[in-house]
Design a protein around this motif. Structure first.
Motif, PDB file in Angstrom:
ATOM      1  N   THR A 196      26.911 -39.105   7.135  1.00 61.64           N
ATOM      2  CA  THR A 196      26.544 -39.291   8.753  1.00 61.64           C
ATOM      3  C   THR A 196      27.868 -39.213   9.351  1.00 61.64           C
ATOM      4  OG1 THR A 196      24.933 -41.089   8.060  1.00 61.64           O
ATOM      5  CG2 THR A 196      25.954 -41.291  10.216  1.00 61.64           C
ATOM      6  N   ALA A 197      27.869 -38.411  10.457  1.00 58.29           N
ATOM      7  CA  ALA A 197      28.876 -38.006  11.311  1.00 58.29           C
ATOM      8  C   ALA A 197      28.611 -38.766  12.608  1.00 58.29           C
ATOM      9  CB  ALA A 197      29.199 -36.569  11.522  1.00 58.29           C
ATOM     10  N   VAL A 198      29.600 -39.359  13.256  1.00 59.91           N
ATOM     11  CA  VAL A 198      29.674 -40.007  14.671  1.00 59.91           C
ATOM     12  C   VAL A 198      30.417 -39.050  15.496  1.00 59.91           C
ATOM     13  CG1 VAL A 198      31.434 -41.526  14.360  1.00 59.91           C
ATOM     14  CG2 VAL A 198      29.639 -41.975  16.117  1.00 59.91           C
ATOM     15  N   ILE A 199      29.744 -38.815  16.758  1.00 66.16           N
ATOM     16  CA  ILE A 199      30.444 -38.071  17.727  1.00 66.16           C
ATOM     17  C   ILE A 199      30.627 -38.841  19.017  1.00 66.16           C
ATOM     18  CG2 ILE A 199      30.480 -35.900  19.350  1.00 66.16           C
ATOM     19  CD1 ILE A 199      29.021 -34.445  16.936  1.00 66.16           C
ATOM     20  N   ALA A 200      31.658 -39.115  19.439  1.00 62.05           N
ATOM     21  CA  ALA A 200      32.049 -40.128  20.532  1.00 62.05           C
ATOM     22  C   ALA A 200      33.146 -39.547  21.491  1.00 62.05           C
ATOM     23  CB  ALA A 200      32.507 -41.416  19.952  1.00 62.05           C
ATOM     24  N   SER A 201      32.992 -39.940  22.651  1.00 59.15           N
ATOM     25  CA  SER A 201      34.068 -39.509  23.622  1.00 59.15           C
ATOM     26  C   SER A 201      35.322 -39.946  23.268  1.00 59.15           C
ATOM     27  CB  SER A 201      33.530 -40.142  24.871  1.00 59.15           C
ATOM     28  OG  SER A 201      34.337 -39.690  26.032  1.00 59.15           O
ATOM     29  N   CYS A 202      36.305 -39.220  23.548  1.00 56.87           N
ATOM     30  CA  CYS A 202      37.740 -39.371  23.079  1.00 56.87           C
ATOM     31  C   CYS A 202      38.643 -38.751  23.910  1.00 56.87           C
ATOM     32  CB  CYS A 202      37.988 -39.261  21.539  1.00 56.87           C
ATOM     33  SG  CYS A 202      37.892 -37.856  21.025  1.00 56.87           S
ATOM     34  N   GLY A 203      39.426 -39.230  24.812  1.00 53.97           N
ATOM     35  CA  GLY A 203      40.566 -38.399  25.721  1.00 53.97           C
ATOM     36  C   GLY A 203      40.009 -37.090  26.302  1.00 53.97           C
ATOM     37  N   GLY A 204      38.698 -37.216  26.926  1.00 52.04           N
ATOM     38  CA  GLY A 204      38.255 -36.174  27.676  1.00 52.04           C
ATOM     39  C   GLY A 204      37.410 -35.037  26.902  1.00 52.04           C
ATOM     40  N   SER A 205      37.266 -35.168  25.496  1.00 46.13           N
ATOM     41  CA  SER A 205      36.595 -34.437  24.753  1.00 46.13           C
ATOM     42  C   SER A 205      35.645 -35.303  23.969  1.00 46.13           C
ATOM     43  CB  SER A 205      37.462 -33.633  23.889  1.00 46.13           C
ATOM     44  OG  SER A 205      38.416 -34.093  23.109  1.00 46.13           O
ATOM     45  N   TYR A 206      35.084 -34.781  22.571  1.00 45.68           N
ATOM     46  CA  TYR A 206      34.285 -35.406  21.865  1.00 45.68           C
ATOM     47  C   TYR A 206      34.901 -35.222  20.435  1.00 45.68           C
ATOM     48  CZ  TYR A 206      31.485 -35.310  25.855  1.00 45.68           C
ATOM     49  OH  TYR A 206      31.078 -35.703  27.255  1.00 45.68           O
ATOM     50  N   CYS A 207      35.175 -36.508  19.745  1.00 45.81           N
ATOM     51  CA  CYS A 207      35.694 -36.475  18.299  1.00 45.81           C
ATOM     52  C   CYS A 207      34.594 -36.510  17.247  1.00 45.81           C
ATOM     53  CB  CYS A 207      36.574 -37.648  18.132  1.00 45.81           C
ATOM     54  SG  CYS A 207      38.247 -37.328  19.185  1.00 45.81           S
ATOM     55  N   VAL A 208      34.927 -35.900  16.252  1.00 49.01           N
ATOM     56  CA  VAL A 208      33.914 -35.793  15.323  1.00 49.01           C
ATOM     57  C   VAL A 208      34.404 -36.360  13.969  1.00 49.01           C
ATOM     58  CG1 VAL A 208      32.230 -34.342  13.888  1.00 49.01           C
ATOM     59  CG2 VAL A 208      33.095 -33.539  16.025  1.00 49.01           C
ATOM     60  N   THR A 209      33.612 -37.559  13.612  1.00 50.19           N
ATOM     61  CA  THR A 209      34.378 -38.383  12.474  1.00 50.19           C
ATOM     62  C   THR A 209      33.244 -38.610  11.704  1.00 50.19           C
ATOM     63  OG1 THR A 209      35.941 -39.558  13.845  1.00 50.19           O
ATOM     64  CG2 THR A 209      35.645 -40.489  11.735  1.00 50.19           C
ATOM     65  N   LEU A 210      33.554 -38.476  10.180  1.00 52.96           N
ATOM     66  CA  LEU A 210      32.427 -38.575   9.354  1.00 52.96           C
ATOM     67  C   LEU A 210      32.404 -40.359   8.778  1.00 52.96           C
ATOM     68  CD1 LEU A 210      33.195 -35.813   6.790  1.00 52.96           C
ATOM     69  CD2 LEU A 210      31.392 -36.101   8.078  1.00 52.96           C
ATOM     70  N   LYS A 211      31.394 -40.811   8.844  1.00 55.20           N
ATOM     71  CA  LYS A 211      31.228 -42.174   8.658  1.00 55.20           C
ATOM     72  C   LYS A 211      30.758 -42.622   7.248  1.00 55.20           C
ATOM     73  CE  LYS A 211      32.617 -43.836  12.559  1.00 55.20           C
ATOM     74  NZ  LYS A 211      33.778 -44.582  12.517  1.00 55.20           N
ATOM     75  N   THR A 212      30.211 -41.575   6.425  1.00 55.47           N
ATOM     76  CA  THR A 212      29.718 -41.715   5.202  1.00 55.47           C
ATOM     77  C   THR A 212      30.088 -40.584   4.268  1.00 55.47           C
ATOM     78  OG1 THR A 212      27.507 -40.682   5.493  1.00 55.47           O
ATOM     79  CG2 THR A 212      27.687 -43.332   6.143  1.00 55.47           C
ATOM     80  N   GLY A 213      29.895 -40.603   3.113  1.00 58.72           N
ATOM     81  CA  GLY A 213      30.387 -39.626   2.110  1.00 58.72           C
ATOM     82  C   GLY A 213      31.779 -39.599   1.623  1.00 58.72           C
ATOM     83  N   LYS A 214      32.105 -38.765   0.574  1.00 57.30           N
ATOM     84  CA  LYS A 214      33.361 -38.458   0.090  1.00 57.30           C
ATOM     85  C   LYS A 214      34.556 -38.582   1.229  1.00 57.30           C
ATOM     86  CE  LYS A 214      35.946 -35.624  -3.044  1.00 57.30           C
ATOM     87  NZ  LYS A 214      35.760 -34.557  -3.923  1.00 57.30           N
ATOM     88  N   TYR A 215      34.199 -38.183   2.219  1.00 52.31           N
ATOM     89  CA  TYR A 215      35.392 -37.895   3.414  1.00 52.31           C
ATOM     90  C   TYR A 215      35.215 -39.125   4.497  1.00 52.31           C
ATOM     91  CZ  TYR A 215      36.382 -33.826   0.476  1.00 52.31           C
ATOM     92  OH  TYR A 215      36.596 -33.012  -0.224  1.00 52.31           O
ATOM     93  N   ALA A 216      34.583 -40.076   4.158  1.00 50.49           N
ATOM     94  CA  ALA A 216      34.359 -41.022   5.327  1.00 50.49           C
ATOM     95  C   ALA A 216      35.543 -41.658   5.851  1.00 50.49           C
ATOM     96  CB  ALA A 216      33.613 -42.196   4.559  1.00 50.49           C
TER      97      ALA A 216
END
Length: 112
Positions: A35-55
């Motif tokens: 699962t990846a969450v994409i959220a607004s951050c500083g005028g752009s959109y940050c992609v962050t992994l929420k689950t898995g090996k690289y959470a």
């Protein structure tokens, strides 16, 4: 009084449209099943992994509007960052990472 009500309703609708989130914002299931969450951050959109090996790892930053986005995408396994893009089509997000815009890999994520 009716005019005041109509004016208030119109302002509410306009405010809702102005604050509508971009279609890229939300939770996505990656091609690997994480699962990846994409959220607004500083005028752009940050992609962050929420689950898995690289959470917890931020794997991208994209900017854009209307379903088309561009920026950088990081492969967390290789720890390499590439030119990236994302394009929304319904509940699918086609992510692409490229080296010199000629060697590209893509995958499709699904909205959760």
């Amino acid at each position: 009084m009716i005019r005041s009500f109509v004016l208030a309703a119109a302002i509410t609708v306009i405010a809702g449209i102005a604050h509508a989130e971009e279609p890229i914002v939300g939770n996505w299931k990656t091609a690997a099943g994480d699962t990846a969450v994409i959220a607004s951050c500083g005028g752009s959109y940050c992609v962050t992994l929420k689950t898995g090996k690289y959470a917890g790892r931020k794997i991208g930053t994209l900017a854009g509007t209307g379903g088309s986005y561009a920026g950088e995408i990081t492969d967390p396994a290789a720890e390499k960052t590439y030119s990236g893009s994302g394009k929304i089509s319904g509940n699918s997000l086609r992510m692409q990472g490229c080296v010199m815009k000629i060697l590209c890999k893509s995958q499709t994520w699904t909205r959760l």
